[in-house]
Write an enzyme that holds these catalytic residues in place. Structure first.
Site, PDB file in Angstrom:
ATOM      1  N   ARG A 295     159.653  43.532  91.186  1.00  0.00           N
ATOM      2  CA  ARG A 295     159.632  44.922  91.657  1.00  0.00           C
ATOM      3  C   ARG A 295     161.020  45.516  91.878  1.00  0.00           C
ATOM      4  NH1 ARG A 295     157.693  46.584  95.771  1.00  0.00           N
ATOM      5  NH2 ARG A 295     156.784  48.496  94.957  1.00  0.00           N
TER       6      ARG A 295
ATOM      7  N   CYS B 106     168.106  33.885  83.652  1.00  0.00           N
ATOM      8  CA  CYS B 106     169.282  34.227  82.857  1.00  0.00           C
ATOM      9  C   CYS B 106     169.246  35.708  82.549  1.00  0.00           C
ATOM     10  CB  CYS B 106     169.296  33.412  81.585  1.00  0.00           C
ATOM     11  SG  CYS B 106     169.502  31.689  81.959  1.00  0.00           S
ATOM     12  N   GLU B 107     169.514  36.503  83.544  1.00  0.00           N
ATOM     13  CA  GLU B 107     169.378  37.950  83.420  1.00  0.00           C
ATOM     14  C   GLU B 107     170.070  38.584  84.628  1.00  0.00           C
ATOM     15  OE1 GLU B 107     166.432  39.152  81.279  1.00  0.00           O
ATOM     16  OE2 GLU B 107     166.238  41.168  82.091  1.00  0.00           O
TER      17      GLU B 107
HETATM   18  N1  LLP Z   1     143.494  53.455  92.150  1.00  0.00           N
HETATM   19  C1  LLP Z   1     144.059  53.606  90.937  1.00  0.00           C
HETATM   20  C2  LLP Z   1     143.307  54.272  89.886  1.00  0.00           C
HETATM   21  C3  LLP Z   1     145.342  53.107  90.694  1.00  0.00           C
HETATM   22  O1  LLP Z   1     145.893  53.262  89.493  1.00  0.00           O
HETATM   23  C4  LLP Z   1     146.044  52.441  91.716  1.00  0.00           C
HETATM   24  C5  LLP Z   1     147.373  51.883  91.488  1.00  0.00           C
HETATM   25  C6  LLP Z   1     145.408  52.285  92.966  1.00  0.00           C
HETATM   26  C7  LLP Z   1     144.144  52.821  93.149  1.00  0.00           C
HETATM   27  C8  LLP Z   1     146.051  51.574  94.113  1.00  0.00           C
HETATM   28  O2  LLP Z   1     147.205  52.204  94.575  1.00  0.00           O
HETATM   29  P1  LLP Z   1     147.944  51.656  95.896  1.00  0.00           P
HETATM   30  O3  LLP Z   1     147.033  51.888  97.060  1.00  0.00           O
HETATM   31  O4  LLP Z   1     148.191  50.188  95.677  1.00  0.00           O
HETATM   32  O5  LLP Z   1     149.176  52.427  95.981  1.00  0.00           O
HETATM   33  N2  LLP Z   1     153.147  48.083  90.245  1.00  0.00           N
HETATM   34  C9  LLP Z   1     153.496  49.206  91.098  1.00  0.00           C
HETATM   35  C10 LLP Z   1     152.296  49.931  91.602  1.00  0.00           C
HETATM   36  C11 LLP Z   1     151.397  50.449  90.491  1.00  0.00           C
HETATM   37  C12 LLP Z   1     150.170  51.125  91.038  1.00  0.00           C
HETATM   38  C13 LLP Z   1     149.164  51.296  89.956  1.00  0.00           C
HETATM   39  N3  LLP Z   1     147.967  51.921  90.368  1.00  0.00           N
HETATM   40  C14 LLP Z   1     154.348  48.672  92.248  1.00  0.00           C
HETATM   41  O6  LLP Z   1     154.625  47.472  92.276  1.00  0.00           O
HETATM   42  O7  LLP Z   1     154.777  49.440  93.108  1.00  0.00           O
END
Ligand code: LLP
Length: 434
Positions: free
Chosen positions: A332, A363-364
């Site tokens: 992240r 290695c980055e």
């Molecule tokens: N519903 C939908 C349709 C979504 O696309 C997402 C997250 C959620 C709910 C949940 O969202 P949250 O409550 O977790 O914010 N990899 C990124 C976050 C990508 C979120 C994708 N969608 C990170 O590490 O910050």
């Protein structure tokens, strides 16, 4: 450490604790890198959503845990016993949930490009709702349901055109998005009319998700305003009254002392007040409200433990503290420069007065976890904890540089249990045809 989350503490030995368990003992017992989760914290977060949604919205309203944040068998068992639904985005998440005995009639199946095979697997497994992303998907769900002699409830994903003021990479509800159907040029109306013409895909309502790591209720209220006005249009144009409005996920989590706090129940109360008024204003029946929290259910409940290796001081530049993990278990920072709090777990009371950059073992050069932060001065053999790693760490982990994924240990009331084994070198080559 500033106690950024209520599940962390420091014990009489000056060791960092999570859910009452001594992290230094956990690191010794299970090795590092190690993901640790506090089950009670996850349960508390589920309860906050469940109770607030029940209190403020009509019967049938409920939270669906967005399991992309953290997906493995035990998490679905925990969520199931808290009586909340799940959001799944792939057949792999569906399979994992089914393996946990999850009743997937309480699941919303997402994704902007579900294959016919995904759709068939979801329908035969009895998934409650498909969130259809496009006209093609509505057509495919209807066609496959017909072939199987079934009907399938669907929601249509609409992009309400709201900027949630978060990182572009995790913002999804703007008009220019790969997700959903935009309201512009009658597109959303068109897909609604198309869905209403189908016999095996049964339109139940609409969905929107504006983004992630959002600290204010305002963008959710803006999205609800747009959506309820759209509900009213669909009622006027087609006599269609939505039974469900799914407002997605996105509440932020406090990763560092500088960040603010989201009061989930209070925000849900505020959103509910606005939704109720808007339904009155637009003369639409108050729909069941679904929400899909991911991060705010699991992030704070997780930490990652590492063992410190080399410390390198480059005069006039940086002080690097190297750990035995990095971007393969937590990509992240490399992806979003997401801030983290780092603590020396075996000397958590010592002053955090050393400026350091925590780097991984890949290695980055971009394999960093935090840059120029204040931490305890750490040396080889110290246990380094990165806090608030429960969401989007394990679920985004990779084997880059052929580094095996760490195990997951769950602590509850001071006891610990291994939930996911550490990957072995054998696991790394298990799919290779030798
Ligand atoms: N519903 C939908 C349709 C979504 O696309 C997402 C997250 C959620 C709910 C949940 O969202 P949250 O409550 O977790 O914010 N990899 C990124 C976050 C990508 C979120 C994708 N969608 C990170 O590490 O910050």
């Amino acid at each position: 450490m500033n106690n950024i989350q209520d599940c962390y503490g420091i014990n009489e030995n000056g060791h960092l604790t999570i859910g009452g368990a001594d992290t230094v003992c956990l690191a010794e017992k299970y090795g590092t890198p190690l993901y640790v989760l506090d089950e009670n914290k996850i349960r508390r977060q589920c309860a906050i959503y469940r109770d607030a949604i029940k209190k403020h919205f009509p019967e049938g309203s409920m939270p669906f845990y967005a399991s992309k944040a953290l997906s493995f068998v035990d998490i679905y068992k925990i969520v199931k016993s808290e009586n909340i639904g799940i959001d799944i985005v792939s057949p792999g998440e569906l399979y994992t949930a089914i393996s946990a005995g999850f009743d997937v009639s309480n699941a919303c199946f997402h994704g902007n490009n579900k294959t016919d095979a995904d759709i068939e697997y979801g329908i035969t497994s009895g998934v409650g709702y498909f969130v259809a992303d496009s006209r093609e998907e509505v057509e495919a769900i209807d066609r496959i349901a017909k072939k199987l002699g079934k009907t399938q409830k669907i929601l249509l994903r609409i992009t309400p055109g709201i900027d949630p003021h978060t990182l572009k990479a995790i913002s999804t509800g703007r008009v220019d998005s790969k997700f959903g159907t935009p309201l512009i040029e009658g597109k959303a109306e068109e897909i609604t009319s198309f869905a209403l013409s189908k016999e095996n895909a049964i339109l139940c309502g609409f969905h929107c998700h504006i983004g992630s790591q959002i600290f204010e209720p305002a963008p959710f209220i803006d999205a609800a305003t747009v959506m309820i006005s759209f509900l009213s249009d669909m009622k006027d144009k087609f006599g269609f009254e939505a039974d469900v409005l799914n407002l997605g996920g996105g509440f932020a989590v406090k990763y560092t002392a500088e960040q603010g706090e989201v009061n989930i129940s209070e925000y849900i109360g505020e959103i509910a007040k606005n939704v109720t008024n808007l339904c009155e204003k637009y003369s639409v029946k108050m729909p069941k409200i679904f929400m899909e929290p991911g991060r705010s259910i699991v992030a704070a409940a997780g930490i990652t433990l590492y063992t410190v290796g080399t410390r390198k001081e480059i005069p006039g530049f940086k002080n690097y503290i190297s750990i035995d993990g990095g971007m393969p278990d937590n990509p992240r920072y490399a992806l979003y420069q997401s801030p983290y709090t780092v603590v020396c777990a075996n000397r958590a009371n010592a002053p955090a007065d050393y400026k350091a950059t925590v780097c991984g073992r890949c290695c980055e050069s971009g394999d960093l976890i935090a840059e120029d932060i204040k931490v305890q001065k750490m040396d080889r053999g110290d246990t380094l904890a990165v806090l608030v790693t429960g969401a989007y760490n394990y679920s985004m982990a990779s084997n880059y540089n052929r580094i095996p994924r760490p195990p997951i240990v769950i602590v509850k009331d001071g006891d610990d249990r291994l939930s996911v084994r550490r990957e072995s070198f054998e696991d790394l080559i298990k799919n290779e045809v030798l």
